[in-house]
Design a protein around this motif. Structure first.
Motif, mmCIF file in Angstrom:
data_model
loop_
_atom_site.group_PDB
_atom_site.id
_atom_site.type_symbol
_atom_site.label_atom_id
_atom_site.label_comp_id
_atom_site.label_asym_id
_atom_site.label_seq_id
_atom_site.Cartn_x
_atom_site.Cartn_y
_atom_site.Cartn_z
ATOM 1 N N GLN A 67 54.763 40.142 48.059
ATOM 2 C CA GLN A 67 55.408 38.848 48.172
ATOM 3 C C GLN A 67 56.757 38.870 47.425
ATOM 4 O OE1 GLN A 67 53.801 34.699 48.624
ATOM 5 N NE2 GLN A 67 51.771 35.582 48.432
ATOM 6 N N ARG A 68 56.459 39.269 45.991
ATOM 7 C CA ARG A 68 57.415 39.426 45.147
ATOM 8 C C ARG A 68 57.568 40.667 44.553
ATOM 9 N NH1 ARG A 68 60.950 39.232 41.245
ATOM 10 N NH2 ARG A 68 61.941 37.267 40.456
ATOM 11 N N PRO A 69 58.483 41.695 45.135
ATOM 12 C CA PRO A 69 58.617 42.913 44.534
ATOM 13 C C PRO A 69 59.118 43.115 43.292
ATOM 14 C CG PRO A 69 59.884 42.676 46.687
ATOM 15 C CD PRO A 69 59.447 41.410 46.337
ATOM 16 N N GLY A 70 59.041 44.399 42.374
ATOM 17 C CA GLY A 70 59.198 44.514 41.280
ATOM 18 C C GLY A 70 58.239 44.315 40.258
ATOM 19 N N SER A 71 57.036 44.636 40.768
ATOM 20 C CA SER A 71 55.840 44.502 39.880
ATOM 21 C C SER A 71 55.846 45.962 38.862
ATOM 22 C CB SER A 71 54.535 44.145 40.248
ATOM 23 O OG SER A 71 54.393 45.184 41.560
ATOM 24 N N LEU A 72 55.291 45.705 37.843
ATOM 25 C CA LEU A 72 55.107 46.876 36.910
ATOM 26 C C LEU A 72 53.681 47.545 37.490
ATOM 27 C CD1 LEU A 72 56.214 45.548 33.640
ATOM 28 C CD2 LEU A 72 57.348 46.893 35.072
ATOM 29 N N ALA A 73 52.685 46.715 37.875
ATOM 30 C CA ALA A 73 51.411 47.214 38.251
ATOM 31 C C ALA A 73 50.844 46.350 39.239
ATOM 32 C CB ALA A 73 50.257 47.551 36.993
ATOM 33 N N LYS A 74 49.927 46.660 40.250
ATOM 34 C CA LYS A 74 49.327 45.722 41.298
ATOM 35 C C LYS A 74 47.930 46.173 41.577
ATOM 36 C CE LYS A 74 52.582 47.580 44.504
ATOM 37 N NZ LYS A 74 53.641 47.075 45.570
ATOM 38 N N ALA A 75 47.068 45.317 41.936
ATOM 39 C CA ALA A 75 45.631 45.696 42.261
ATOM 40 C C ALA A 75 45.097 44.615 43.489
ATOM 41 C CB ALA A 75 44.883 46.083 41.107
ATOM 42 N N SER A 76 44.148 44.973 44.042
ATOM 43 C CA SER A 76 43.417 44.174 45.051
ATOM 44 C C SER A 76 42.043 44.540 45.174
ATOM 45 C CB SER A 76 44.236 43.965 46.147
ATOM 46 O OG SER A 76 43.990 45.053 46.846
ATOM 47 N N ILE A 77 41.267 43.580 45.542
ATOM 48 C CA ILE A 77 39.969 43.824 45.828
ATOM 49 C C ILE A 77 39.489 42.670 47.014
ATOM 50 C CG2 ILE A 77 38.617 42.481 43.972
ATOM 51 C CD1 ILE A 77 36.970 44.816 43.563
ATOM 52 N N GLN A 78 38.450 43.071 47.863
ATOM 53 C CA GLN A 78 37.957 42.119 48.807
ATOM 54 C C GLN A 78 36.570 42.137 48.935
ATOM 55 O OE1 GLN A 78 40.714 44.437 51.548
ATOM 56 N NE2 GLN A 78 40.343 42.542 52.590
ATOM 57 N N TYR A 79 35.987 40.894 49.171
ATOM 58 C CA TYR A 79 34.551 40.781 49.467
ATOM 59 C C TYR A 79 34.281 39.859 50.697
ATOM 60 C CZ TYR A 79 34.330 42.068 44.486
ATOM 61 O OH TYR A 79 34.459 42.777 43.242
ATOM 62 N N SER A 80 33.225 40.538 51.315
ATOM 63 C CA SER A 80 32.803 39.698 52.469
ATOM 64 C C SER A 80 31.402 39.113 52.310
ATOM 65 C CB SER A 80 32.485 40.591 53.653
ATOM 66 O OG SER A 80 31.703 41.551 53.535
ATOM 67 N N GLY A 81 31.152 37.840 52.716
ATOM 68 C CA GLY A 81 30.049 37.211 52.641
ATOM 69 C C GLY A 81 29.301 36.583 53.843
ATOM 70 N N PRO A 82 28.189 35.964 53.594
ATOM 71 C CA PRO A 82 27.499 35.378 54.709
ATOM 72 C C PRO A 82 28.394 34.462 55.529
ATOM 73 C CG PRO A 82 26.683 34.307 52.597
ATOM 74 C CD PRO A 82 27.624 35.623 52.342
ATOM 75 N N ASN A 83 27.914 34.309 56.662
ATOM 76 C CA ASN A 83 28.625 33.332 57.659
ATOM 77 C C ASN A 83 30.171 33.720 57.548
ATOM 78 O OD1 ASN A 83 28.803 31.344 59.634
ATOM 79 N ND2 ASN A 83 28.781 29.692 57.983
ATOM 80 N N PHE A 84 30.590 35.034 57.828
ATOM 81 C CA PHE A 84 31.969 35.181 57.768
ATOM 82 C C PHE A 84 32.925 34.652 56.619
ATOM 83 C CE2 PHE A 84 30.309 34.802 62.292
ATOM 84 C CZ PHE A 84 30.501 36.100 62.525
ATOM 85 N N SER A 85 32.269 34.501 55.473
ATOM 86 C CA SER A 85 33.217 33.886 54.371
ATOM 87 C C SER A 85 33.700 35.123 53.839
ATOM 88 C CB SER A 85 32.188 33.172 53.307
ATOM 89 O OG SER A 85 31.073 33.968 53.068
ATOM 90 N N SER A 86 34.590 35.254 52.879
ATOM 91 C CA SER A 86 35.198 36.138 52.282
ATOM 92 C C SER A 86 36.042 35.768 50.929
ATOM 93 C CB SER A 86 36.305 36.737 52.969
ATOM 94 O OG SER A 86 37.465 35.875 53.351
ATOM 95 N N VAL A 87 36.010 36.476 49.979
ATOM 96 C CA VAL A 87 36.807 36.327 48.795
ATOM 97 C C VAL A 87 37.672 37.442 48.393
ATOM 98 C CG1 VAL A 87 36.489 36.255 46.319
ATOM 99 C CG2 VAL A 87 34.996 35.080 47.625
ATOM 100 N N ASP A 88 38.989 36.969 48.292
ATOM 101 C CA ASP A 88 39.989 37.966 48.281
ATOM 102 C C ASP A 88 40.893 37.772 46.816
ATOM 103 O OD1 ASP A 88 40.189 39.419 51.210
ATOM 104 O OD2 ASP A 88 39.825 37.374 51.229
ATOM 105 N N ILE A 89 41.069 38.782 46.120
ATOM 106 C CA ILE A 89 41.668 38.727 44.864
ATOM 107 C C ILE A 89 42.764 39.992 44.543
ATOM 108 C CG2 ILE A 89 41.369 38.815 42.274
ATOM 109 C CD1 ILE A 89 38.615 37.966 42.855
ATOM 110 N N ASP A 90 43.912 39.416 44.234
ATOM 111 C CA ASP A 90 45.009 40.520 44.160
ATOM 112 C C ASP A 90 45.735 39.986 42.883
ATOM 113 O OD1 ASP A 90 47.979 39.425 45.187
ATOM 114 O OD2 ASP A 90 46.198 38.528 46.108
ATOM 115 N N ALA A 91 46.200 41.011 42.219
ATOM 116 C CA ALA A 91 47.025 40.622 40.938
ATOM 117 C C ALA A 91 48.282 41.504 40.800
ATOM 118 C CB ALA A 91 46.235 40.991 39.634
#
Length: 241
Positions: free
Chosen positions: A106-130
């Motif tokens: 979304q906002r270019p120019g970062s010094l470092a970036k990372a992300s991770i995704q989790y899928s859960g029951p009943n089509f739920s999800s948790v998504d984290i990025d930094a």
């Protein structure tokens, strides 16, 4: 409904499966959903003096692990396009495709970036990025992401088979987390099926982190706040879950 929204953000990648299954099992019309509350005042980033994170592996290691999540959540394989924010379908307005994509995209120019995704029951999800920014850039990055939300409270798109997708962005009770924080929700509807995403964007020093929880039903407030608090503690180097 194939691939409703791979390009509209990490949080919707796993949740797309819910739309596929639900649309294939039922075509009954859903009742009209109530309007979402308006977004609250934009949050202002705190001054930063600490040395920013510049190593992507180090940043990734500070994201939540499966031990921090509710039971039955499974980490998904890393996608090569995840941090690039690749997208399959345009939105109207076009810039609203940024909503829920990784902050570093979304906002270019970062010094470092990372992300991770989790899928859960009943089509739920948790998504984290930094994304970590230089000390003099984090405030404008935080502001720019929030400004996009305010220009994209209602937008639309189509999936790979030209089925219409409707997106609504609204406010959430603001979180007290990190050095500064904001929270919002996204309601994604297609072919009578709706997914609910609750999202927090938090500043921890020179790092911005986005925590998104998606499910077929509205997400309980405590789920987002607890996950966000745990993520902030990891970024701060606080031991424990």
């Amino acid at each position: 409904m194939d691939g409703v929204s791979r390009g509209f953000g990490l949080v919707l990648v796993a949740a797309t499966t819910a739309l596929v299954a639900a649309c294939g099992s039922s075509k009954s019309a859903a009742p009209a959903a109530p309007d979402l509350p308006p977004l609250g005042p934009a949050a202002t980033a705190a001054p930063v003096t600490a040395v920013p994170i510049t190593d992507a592996d180090r940043l990734h290691d500070q994201l939540l692990t499966s031990t921090n999540l509710p039971p039955n959540f499974t980490m998904l394989p890393t996608r090569s396009d995840a941090l690039a924010g690749a997208q399959d379908s345009p939105t109207d307005p076009a810039e609203c495709a940024k909503v829920l994509t990784p902050l570093g995209a979304q906002r270019p120019g970062s010094l470092a970036k990372a992300s991770i995704q989790y899928s859960g029951p009943n089509f739920s999800s948790v998504d984290i990025d930094a994304a970590s920014y230089s000390n003099d850039a984090v405030a404008s990055a935080f502001s720019d992401v929030q400004a996009t939300l305010r220009r994209c409270t209602h937008y639309s798109g189509t999936d790979a088979t030209d089925i219409a997708v409707d997106y609504r962005v609204g406010g959430l009770t603001q979180l007290q987390a990190g050095d500064a924080a904001t929270a919002f929700q996204v309601r994604t509807t297609s072919d009578g099926v709706t997914l609910h995403s609750s999202v927090a964007i938090v500043q921890v020093g020179s790092t911005l982190v986005q925590v998104a929880v998606t499910a077929p039903e509205p997400v309980e407030a405590g789920v987002l706040s607890d996950l966000t608090a745990a993520q902030v503690r990891r970024l701060q180097g606080v031991p424990g879950p």
